[in-house]
Design a protein around this motif. Structure first.
Motif, PDB file in Angstrom:
ATOM      1  N   TYR A 296       0.821  -1.221   0.000  1.00  0.00           N
ATOM      2  CA  TYR A 296       0.000   0.000   0.000  1.00  0.00           C
ATOM      3  C   TYR A 296       0.851   1.266   0.000  1.00  0.00           C
ATOM      4  O   TYR A 296       0.362   2.326  -0.408  1.00  0.00           O
ATOM      5  CB  TYR A 296      -1.062  -0.064   1.112  1.00  0.00           C
TER       6      TYR A 296
ATOM      7  N   VAL B  54       0.145   3.347   6.986  1.00  0.00           N
ATOM      8  CA  VAL B  54       1.110   3.682   5.935  1.00  0.00           C
ATOM      9  C   VAL B  54       1.222   5.212   5.796  1.00  0.00           C
ATOM     10  O   VAL B  54       0.255   5.877   5.395  1.00  0.00           O
ATOM     11  CB  VAL B  54       0.675   3.045   4.586  1.00  0.00           C
TER      12      VAL B  54
ATOM     13  N   TYR C 110      -9.584   1.851  -3.655  1.00  0.00           N
ATOM     14  CA  TYR C 110      -9.108   0.487  -3.430  1.00  0.00           C
ATOM     15  C   TYR C 110     -10.109  -0.324  -2.615  1.00  0.00           C
ATOM     16  O   TYR C 110      -9.748  -1.266  -1.917  1.00  0.00           O
ATOM     17  CB  TYR C 110      -7.740   0.514  -2.725  1.00  0.00           C
ATOM     18  N   GLY C 111     -11.374   0.060  -2.693  1.00  0.00           N
ATOM     19  CA  GLY C 111     -12.407  -0.664  -1.951  1.00  0.00           C
ATOM     20  C   GLY C 111     -13.047  -1.723  -2.831  1.00  0.00           C
ATOM     21  O   GLY C 111     -12.826  -1.785  -4.034  1.00  0.00           O
TER      22      GLY C 111
ATOM     23  N   GLY D 138      -2.006   5.028  12.663  1.00  0.00           N
ATOM     24  CA  GLY D 138      -2.403   4.036  13.665  1.00  0.00           C
ATOM     25  C   GLY D 138      -2.682   2.707  13.006  1.00  0.00           C
ATOM     26  O   GLY D 138      -2.678   2.581  11.781  1.00  0.00           O
ATOM     27  N   ASP D 139      -2.930   1.732  13.844  1.00  0.00           N
ATOM     28  CA  ASP D 139      -3.084   0.364  13.389  1.00  0.00           C
ATOM     29  C   ASP D 139      -4.484  -0.148  13.714  1.00  0.00           C
ATOM     30  O   ASP D 139      -5.013   0.163  14.775  1.00  0.00           O
ATOM     31  CB  ASP D 139      -2.039  -0.485  14.127  1.00  0.00           C
TER      32      ASP D 139
ATOM     33  N   TYR E 236     -12.776   5.729  10.286  1.00  0.00           N
ATOM     34  CA  TYR E 236     -12.546   4.958   9.058  1.00  0.00           C
ATOM     35  C   TYR E 236     -11.130   4.391   9.111  1.00  0.00           C
ATOM     36  O   TYR E 236     -10.153   5.134   9.223  1.00  0.00           O
ATOM     37  CB  TYR E 236     -12.713   5.875   7.847  1.00  0.00           C
ATOM     38  N   VAL E 237     -11.021   3.078   9.017  1.00  0.00           N
ATOM     39  CA  VAL E 237      -9.702   2.430   9.132  1.00  0.00           C
ATOM     40  C   VAL E 237      -9.228   1.970   7.755  1.00  0.00           C
ATOM     41  O   VAL E 237      -9.945   1.239   7.063  1.00  0.00           O
ATOM     42  CB  VAL E 237      -9.777   1.218  10.087  1.00  0.00           C
ATOM     43  N   GLY E 238      -8.024   2.373   7.368  1.00  0.00           N
ATOM     44  CA  GLY E 238      -7.458   2.030   6.055  1.00  0.00           C
ATOM     45  C   GLY E 238      -7.963   3.027   5.027  1.00  0.00           C
ATOM     46  O   GLY E 238      -8.891   2.749   4.273  1.00  0.00           O
ATOM     47  N   VAL E 239      -7.317   4.213   4.960  1.00  0.00           N
ATOM     48  CA  VAL E 239      -7.932   5.367   4.288  1.00  0.00           C
ATOM     49  C   VAL E 239      -7.884   5.319   2.761  1.00  0.00           C
ATOM     50  O   VAL E 239      -8.719   5.930   2.103  1.00  0.00           O
ATOM     51  CB  VAL E 239      -7.296   6.695   4.773  1.00  0.00           C
TER      52      VAL E 239
HETATM   53  C1  LIG Z   1      -7.312  -2.264   0.126  1.00  0.00           C
HETATM   54  S1  LIG Z   1      -6.852  -0.689   0.725  1.00  0.00           S
HETATM   55  C2  LIG Z   1      -8.457   0.019   0.976  1.00  0.00           C
HETATM   56  C3  LIG Z   1      -8.432   1.528   1.015  1.00  0.00           C
HETATM   57  C4  LIG Z   1      -9.797   2.213   1.194  1.00  0.00           C
HETATM   58  N1  LIG Z   1     -10.510   1.625   2.277  1.00  0.00           N
HETATM   59  C5  LIG Z   1     -10.616   2.179  -0.070  1.00  0.00           C
HETATM   60  O1  LIG Z   1     -11.739   1.637  -0.037  1.00  0.00           O
HETATM   61  O2  LIG Z   1     -10.160   2.706  -1.093  1.00  0.00           O
HETATM   62  C6  LIG Z   1      -6.272  -1.019   2.374  1.00  0.00           C
HETATM   63  C7  LIG Z   1      -5.901   0.218   3.202  1.00  0.00           C
HETATM   64  O3  LIG Z   1      -5.582  -0.185   4.536  1.00  0.00           O
HETATM   65  C8  LIG Z   1      -4.321   0.349   4.938  1.00  0.00           C
HETATM   66  N2  LIG Z   1      -3.760  -0.612   5.897  1.00  0.00           N
HETATM   67  C9  LIG Z   1      -3.042  -1.735   5.655  1.00  0.00           C
HETATM   68  N3  LIG Z   1      -2.767  -2.373   6.800  1.00  0.00           N
HETATM   69  C10 LIG Z   1      -3.341  -1.650   7.807  1.00  0.00           C
HETATM   70  C11 LIG Z   1      -3.424  -1.813   9.209  1.00  0.00           C
HETATM   71  N4  LIG Z   1      -2.874  -2.856   9.833  1.00  0.00           N
HETATM   72  N5  LIG Z   1      -4.097  -0.873   9.937  1.00  0.00           N
HETATM   73  C12 LIG Z   1      -4.661   0.212   9.318  1.00  0.00           C
HETATM   74  N6  LIG Z   1      -4.609   0.395   7.989  1.00  0.00           N
HETATM   75  C13 LIG Z   1      -3.969  -0.512   7.239  1.00  0.00           C
HETATM   76  C14 LIG Z   1      -3.575   0.532   3.643  1.00  0.00           C
HETATM   77  O4  LIG Z   1      -2.543   1.477   3.734  1.00  0.00           O
HETATM   78  C15 LIG Z   1      -4.701   0.970   2.700  1.00  0.00           C
HETATM   79  O5  LIG Z   1      -4.931   2.354   2.811  1.00  0.00           O
END
Ligand SMILES: C[S@@+](CC[C@H](N)C(=O)[O-])C[C@H]1O[C@@H](n2cnc3c(N)ncnc32)[C@H](O)[C@@H]1O
Length: 321
Positions: A11, A93, A46-47, A124-125, A65-68
């Motif tokens: 990512y 990231v 990337y959803g 954050g994670d 919202y987690v994973g932006v």
């Molecule tokens: C498949 S992409 C989806 C992005 C967004 N949700 C979308 O629909 O376009 C996964 C996202 O999760 C983030 N990510 C990966 N591992 C993560 C973690 N352990 N905690 C939080 N975010 C994470 C990546 O950097 C990326 O932004």
């Protein structure tokens, strides 16, 4: 390198160089009056579905919202929560957070209602969310949790449960797969990070949510996602993957188990004005009533004058349980 490190690396690349084909689906992009989604956000979508439903988003909700990704869904969420810090976006990231921040600047130019301050971006994670207990009305993730292996997935769901207020909603989109996958596929870190080899069957996904305490589950959509075939992937069989949209609501757990809505409907077709099962379910004669799977099974047993439909996998609120 662990699969989580491989995910972070992938990512990081996708933040620096947008990859239009990554996780793409047949979903329409929600357009709301006065909302313009910058091109770069579309390229970084990337959803694998949508987590944004207007019905969840009344009264200026606080949203996590987690994973932006490129920020498209955060922008769509902030449309419904126009307040400083209305939406909090968390990502591990740095490059993704930076890209998202830059995309919000473009969104500000294209949308006179939008201000970057409506979204707080925080490093954050998913396993240790940097927000307090019971502080959010809505928690969302799109196409991230399917990457996690079982114990990590359990932790990530428990974190979402922790930060939601009572009756708050966890809204998600993820691939699912009903077929077994080869160990080689399962353990391919890159394919897992690409959301291709981590998905689990729907029943297992739902059970992980109800085990965490969510009392109500709504399956809102289920559609085709990908096929993995022997000529392209390490598999002997063709593997069919679907993507779902699902809401897990932090309602108390009913004594007789969770209410899981999969789009079943009950219709009473007897001669009386209505059917009353004396357990809280009243069906008016020839009127459709959305029911959870538990109630559907009960009603089918209770009378031979009730038609219970198959699951449509498309449930959007309403109905008894
Ligand atoms: C498949 S992409 C989806 C992005 C967004 N949700 C979308 O629909 O376009 C996964 C996202 O999760 C983030 N990510 C990966 N591992 C993560 C973690 N352990 N905690 C939080 N975010 C994470 C990546 O950097 C990326 O932004």
């Amino acid at each position: 390198m662990s699969y989580l490190d491989a995910t972070t690396e992938l990512y990081k690349e996708a933040a620096i160089t947008p990859d239009v084909g990554l996780c793409c689906t047949t979903n329409p992009i929600w357009q709301f009056p006065g909302l313009s989604i910058p091109k770069i956000m579309l390229e970084m979508n990337y959803g694998c579905g949508s987590t944004v439903s207007a019905q969840d988003l009344i009264n200026d909700p606080k949203i996590l919202y987690v994973g932006v990704g490129g920020g498209m869904e955060l922008l769509q969420f902030s449309y419904f929560s126009r307040q400083p810090g209305g939406v909090t976006g968390v990502d591990v990231v740095d490059e993704m957070l930076d890209a998202c921040r830059a995309n919000f600047k473009i969104a500000e130019i294209e949308n006179d209602w939008f201000k970057s301050e409506y979204v707080s971006l925080v490093k954050g994670d998913a396993f240790n969310l940097p927000v307090g207990d019971e502080s959010m009305d809505i928690a969302a993730q799109n196409c991230l949790f399917n990457i996690f292996k079982e114990e990590d997935l359990r932790k990530a769901i428990a974190e979402m449960y922790r930060i939601l207020k009572p009756h708050g909603r966890l809204v998600m989109s993820d691939p699912i797969c009903e077929q077994p996958m080869s160990e080689e596929l399962r353990n391919d870190d890159r394919l897992r990070a690409l959301c291709l080899s981590g998905s689990i069957p729907l029943k297992q996904y739902v059970k992980m949510l109800t085990d965490a305490g969510f009392g109500t589950i709504e399956i809102r959509a289920k559609k085709s996602y990908r096929v993995l075939t022997p000529n392209h992937y390490p598999t002997d069989a063709l593997i069919y993957i679907e993507s779902i949209e699902i809401a897990a609501i932090k309602d108390p757990m009913p004594e007789d188990g969770p209410c899981v809505f999969t789009g079943k409907t009950a219709i009473y077709f007897g001669d009386e004005e209505y059917f009353d099962d004396q357990k809280g379910h009243v069906l008016l004669q020839n009127q459709p009533q959305a029911v959870c799977d538990k109630t559907a099974a009960m009603l089918a047993q209770a009378s031979d004058q009730i038609h219970v439909s198959e699951s449509t996998w498309h449930y959007n609120g309403g109905g008894c349980c």
